[in-house]
Design a protein around this motif. Structure first.
Motif, PDB file in Angstrom:
ATOM      1  N   LEU A   1      -5.742   6.482 -11.003  1.00 62.26           N
ATOM      2  CA  LEU A   1      -5.951   7.879 -10.608  1.00 62.26           C
ATOM      3  C   LEU A   1      -5.251   8.837 -11.566  1.00 62.26           C
ATOM      4  N   LYS A   2      -6.007   9.770 -12.126  1.00 62.52           N
ATOM      5  CA  LYS A   2      -5.439  10.768 -13.041  1.00 62.52           C
ATOM      6  C   LYS A   2      -4.847  11.955 -12.289  1.00 62.52           C
ATOM      7  N   ASP A   3      -5.439  12.312 -11.160  1.00 62.11           N
ATOM      8  CA  ASP A   3      -5.082  13.553 -10.484  1.00 62.11           C
ATOM      9  C   ASP A   3      -3.863  13.411  -9.581  1.00 62.11           C
ATOM     10  N   ASP A   4      -3.394  14.543  -9.098  1.00 61.67           N
ATOM     11  CA  ASP A   4      -2.253  14.613  -8.192  1.00 61.67           C
ATOM     12  C   ASP A   4      -2.692  14.142  -6.808  1.00 61.67           C
ATOM     13  N   LEU A   5      -2.237  12.958  -6.401  1.00 54.67           N
ATOM     14  CA  LEU A   5      -2.641  12.393  -5.110  1.00 54.67           C
ATOM     15  C   LEU A   5      -2.243  13.295  -3.961  1.00 54.67           C
ATOM     16  N   LEU A   6      -1.060  13.856  -4.017  1.00 59.66           N
ATOM     17  CA  LEU A   6      -0.573  14.676  -2.914  1.00 59.66           C
ATOM     18  C   LEU A   6      -1.495  15.865  -2.662  1.00 59.66           C
ATOM     19  N   LEU A   7      -1.945  16.524  -3.734  1.00 64.56           N
ATOM     20  CA  LEU A   7      -2.838  17.674  -3.570  1.00 64.56           C
ATOM     21  C   LEU A   7      -4.197  17.249  -3.020  1.00 64.56           C
ATOM     22  N   LEU A   8      -4.672  16.072  -3.413  1.00 62.38           N
ATOM     23  CA  LEU A   8      -5.949  15.581  -2.893  1.00 62.38           C
ATOM     24  C   LEU A   8      -5.853  15.274  -1.402  1.00 62.38           C
ATOM     25  N   LEU A   9      -4.765  14.630  -1.001  1.00 57.29           N
ATOM     26  CA  LEU A   9      -4.583  14.303   0.418  1.00 57.29           C
ATOM     27  C   LEU A   9      -4.444  15.577   1.253  1.00 57.29           C
ATOM     28  N   LYS A  10      -3.741  16.541   0.706  1.00 58.03           N
ATOM     29  CA  LYS A  10      -3.570  17.810   1.436  1.00 58.03           C
ATOM     30  C   LYS A  10      -4.897  18.555   1.543  1.00 58.03           C
ATOM     31  N   ALA A  11      -5.725  18.494   0.504  1.00 60.85           N
ATOM     32  CA  ALA A  11      -7.039  19.142   0.566  1.00 60.85           C
ATOM     33  C   ALA A  11      -7.882  18.530   1.680  1.00 60.85           C
ATOM     34  N   ALA A  12      -7.777  17.204   1.846  1.00 64.22           N
ATOM     35  CA  ALA A  12      -8.504  16.543   2.932  1.00 64.22           C
ATOM     36  C   ALA A  12      -7.983  17.010   4.289  1.00 64.22           C
ATOM     37  N   ALA A  13      -6.670  17.074   4.435  1.00 66.01           N
ATOM     38  CA  ALA A  13      -6.071  17.489   5.704  1.00 66.01           C
ATOM     39  C   ALA A  13      -6.373  18.951   6.022  1.00 66.01           C
ATOM     40  N   ASP A  14      -6.520  19.769   4.977  1.00 66.45           N
ATOM     41  CA  ASP A  14      -6.795  21.192   5.157  1.00 66.45           C
ATOM     42  C   ASP A  14      -8.280  21.510   5.300  1.00 66.45           C
TER      43      ASP A  14
ATOM     44  N   ARG B   1       0.843  -1.199   0.000  1.00 60.71           N
ATOM     45  CA  ARG B   1       0.000   0.000   0.000  1.00 60.71           C
ATOM     46  C   ARG B   1       0.876   1.246   0.000  1.00 60.71           C
ATOM     47  N   GLU B   2       1.869   1.263   0.880  1.00 66.96           N
ATOM     48  CA  GLU B   2       2.731   2.440   0.977  1.00 66.96           C
ATOM     49  C   GLU B   2       3.610   2.607  -0.268  1.00 66.96           C
ATOM     50  N   HIS B   3       4.041   1.499  -0.869  1.00 66.27           N
ATOM     51  CA  HIS B   3       4.812   1.615  -2.112  1.00 66.27           C
ATOM     52  C   HIS B   3       3.952   2.266  -3.190  1.00 66.27           C
ATOM     53  N   ALA B   4       2.684   1.838  -3.305  1.00 65.90           N
ATOM     54  CA  ALA B   4       1.796   2.428  -4.303  1.00 65.90           C
ATOM     55  C   ALA B   4       1.561   3.914  -4.023  1.00 65.90           C
ATOM     56  N   LEU B   5       1.350   4.272  -2.758  1.00 64.11           N
ATOM     57  CA  LEU B   5       1.171   5.678  -2.397  1.00 64.11           C
ATOM     58  C   LEU B   5       2.428   6.483  -2.693  1.00 64.11           C
ATOM     59  N   ALA B   6       3.595   5.929  -2.348  1.00 59.79           N
ATOM     60  CA  ALA B   6       4.858   6.625  -2.593  1.00 59.79           C
ATOM     61  C   ALA B   6       5.077   6.842  -4.083  1.00 59.79           C
ATOM     62  N   TRP B   7       4.785   5.823  -4.869  1.00 59.05           N
ATOM     63  CA  TRP B   7       4.929   5.898  -6.338  1.00 59.05           C
ATOM     64  C   TRP B   7       4.078   7.026  -6.899  1.00 59.05           C
ATOM     65  N   LYS B   8       2.869   7.179  -6.390  1.00 54.35           N
ATOM     66  CA  LYS B   8       1.979   8.219  -6.900  1.00 54.35           C
ATOM     67  C   LYS B   8       2.348   9.590  -6.347  1.00 54.35           C
ATOM     68  N   ILE B   9       2.669   9.672  -5.065  1.00 50.59           N
ATOM     69  CA  ILE B   9       3.079  10.955  -4.482  1.00 50.59           C
ATOM     70  C   ILE B   9       4.338  11.469  -5.149  1.00 50.59           C
ATOM     71  N   ALA B  10       5.269  10.572  -5.479  1.00 54.40           N
ATOM     72  CA  ALA B  10       6.544  10.971  -6.090  1.00 54.40           C
ATOM     73  C   ALA B  10       6.347  11.655  -7.440  1.00 54.40           C
ATOM     74  N   ALA B  11       5.192  11.430  -8.077  1.00 60.16           N
ATOM     75  CA  ALA B  11       4.924  12.034  -9.382  1.00 60.16           C
ATOM     76  C   ALA B  11       4.377  13.456  -9.268  1.00 60.16           C
ATOM     77  N   SER B  12       4.127  13.935  -8.050  1.00 65.20           N
ATOM     78  CA  SER B  12       3.525  15.258  -7.872  1.00 65.20           C
ATOM     79  C   SER B  12       4.544  16.373  -8.151  1.00 65.20           C
ATOM     80  N   PRO B  13       4.167  17.355  -8.951  1.00 65.76           N
ATOM     81  CA  PRO B  13       5.087  18.476  -9.213  1.00 65.76           C
ATOM     82  C   PRO B  13       5.299  19.383  -8.013  1.00 65.76           C
ATOM     83  N   VAL B  14       4.440  19.295  -6.994  1.00 66.74           N
ATOM     84  CA  VAL B  14       4.623  20.154  -5.821  1.00 66.74           C
ATOM     85  C   VAL B  14       5.508  19.490  -4.762  1.00 66.74           C
ATOM     86  N   LEU B  15       5.899  18.231  -4.994  1.00 68.20           N
ATOM     87  CA  LEU B  15       6.764  17.530  -4.047  1.00 68.20           C
ATOM     88  C   LEU B  15       8.210  17.990  -4.203  1.00 68.20           C
TER      89      LEU B  15
END
Length: 428
Positions: free
Chosen positions: A299-312, A11-25
């Motif tokens: 998932l097409k969208d930026d996972l990191l931005l979606l997770l941050k929107a939830a946290a915010d 699960r974490e490998h899949a999340l890391a793989w997707k988060i790593a693709a975010s341009p804001v990371l």
């Protein structure tokens, strides 16, 4: 944005793989990670159970955002401690994580807020639980109340099997998780996994999947943490998603807010789609495993931005887009999983297996020893592929597995069978 991801599995490998693709990371750490995660993140030797150590690392390294993968730290309150230290975190509070940490708590919440689920009783004594089992008859479901790594559930079709399951819980087979037992009605239908991003107020649908819990082909044998999955789930068309939101998710969000434990994070509903509609089997308060692996491929969208929107608390300002192509993952497990999986066997051929552009291999339980990749858990690899159909995704995944040199591993050869039967019927 500097991000710390907590966890070490597929699960974490899949999340890391997707988060790593975010341009804001700007930098991604993972604690403790695994050899697969190390290809997309910097692994750090932190113990997820040591909350003070995690908080200290975040302060020392100016971490902007923490994503918690596994359930145990959430149930133990890691999100509360991070928030108290002023660190933004994706994951529910300890009070909200009771939705996964106590099956009895969730059943009581369902009863109070009229959320569809099976009839149940809670027990702290074996004799009383057994008397209820005999009264109700089989089939029936026996569950350890607490966290048991997906193994504290027995769906019993024979009376003795149910009675043995009660004894196993109270004799300590699942540690403290079995100190209380929930005995509940057997629900007949088709299972599905449904996910929602939540921010305490808003719940945003975040995909469907179906997994294969039984260890053996044809859905036989004991329950496991999951031997494979595919997404989307054909049994969850938009009308069923809408009904699930209306009848289960929205009352749960209102109920949790009413009892003073608003839910923020990912709400994972294990559903039974019955002749009367969707009913809750159980809630998890983290991403599913292996469902996350197929969701991340779609998932097409930026996972990191979606997770941050939830946290915010800003989910009402975002949306989620998915690739139409289905994805499927096959779990390769170590010999004797789930009972006593063998560790230390050497795995080769992953680069060749992942050469197909439609294939991603996520590490679930691996380690490096003497320059070799070795098995270091029960579920070891998640061979994941996409395709125009589920049958095509399945063919790609099994073609990749054929290139992996790991004689000590095993896997089911029928992952996705239900969806493929539907595809064949639709083509007639």
């Amino acid at each position: 944005m500097k991000v710390l991801l907590i966890g070490s599995g597929g699960r974490e490998h899949a999340l890391a793989w997707k988060i790593a693709a975010s341009p804001v990371l700007t930098r991604l750490y993972c604690a403790p990670g695994n050899p697969g995660i190390a290809k997309v993140a910097e692994c750090v030797a932190l113990d997820p159970a040591n909350h003070a150590q995690i908080v200290a690392f975040c302060k020392e390294n100016a971490i902007d955002f923490v994503v918690v993968g596994p359930e145990a730290p959430l149930v133990a309150g890691i999100a509360d401690e991070l928030r108290a230290a002023g660190i933004l975190v994706f994951g529910p509070s300890k009070a909200a994580a009771r939705l996964e940490g106590s099956k009895g708590f969730t059943k009581d919440l369902c009863a109070r807020f009229e959320i569809p689920t099976g009839a149940y009783q809670r027990f702290t004594q074996a004799d009383a639980a057994k008397a209820y089992v005999r009264q109700q008859g089989v089939p029936i479901v026996v569950k350890a109340d607490g966290l048991a790594a997906g193994k504290g559930v027995v769906v019993a079709f024979e009376l003795q099997e149910a009675l043995d399951a009660v004894d196993a819980c109270f004799s300590g087979a699942f540690g403290g998780a079995g100190a209380e037992v929930v005995v509940e009605e057997y629900l007949d239908g088709e299972e599905a996994s449904f996910f929602c991003l939540c921010d305490g107020k808003t719940a945003l649908p975040f995909g469907t999947a179906q997994d294969h819990k039984r260890v053996g082909e044809g859905d036989t044998g004991v329950n496991t943490g999951g031997m494979g999955a595919y997404s989307p789930a054909p049994v969850m068309p938009q009308a069923m998603i809408d009904r699930t939101m209306r009848e289960l998710i929205e009352p749960t969000m209102r109920g949790m807010a009413e009892i003073g434990a608003p839910f923020s994070g990912i709400l994972f509903a294990g559903l039974m789609i019955t002749k009367d509609g969707p009913k809750l089997i159980e809630y998890n308060t983290r991403f599913g495993d292996p469902e996350t692996q197929v969701l991340m491929l779609r998932l097409k969208d930026d996972l990191l931005l979606l997770l941050k929107a939830a946290a915010d608390g800003m989910l009402d300002q975002v949306s989620v887009r998915w690739n139409d192509e289905p994805a499927l993952t096959v779990v390769m497990a170590a010999r004797d999983y789930p009972a006593a999986p063998e560790k230390g066997s050497v795995i080769r051929g992953l680069d060749s297996a992942a050469a197909d552009g439609s294939v991603e291999i996520f590490h679930a339980g691996t380690a490096e020893k003497d320059g070799e990749l070795v098995a270091n858990g029960g579920r070891v690899l998640n061979v994941t592929a996409s395709g125009r159909t589920v049958a095509e995704a399945q063919a790609a995944a099994y073609a990749a597995i054929a290139k992996i040199d790991w004689p000590e591993g095993f896997y089911r050869r029928d992952i996705g069978w239900r969806a493929i039967e539907r595809e064949k019927t639709a083509a007639l």
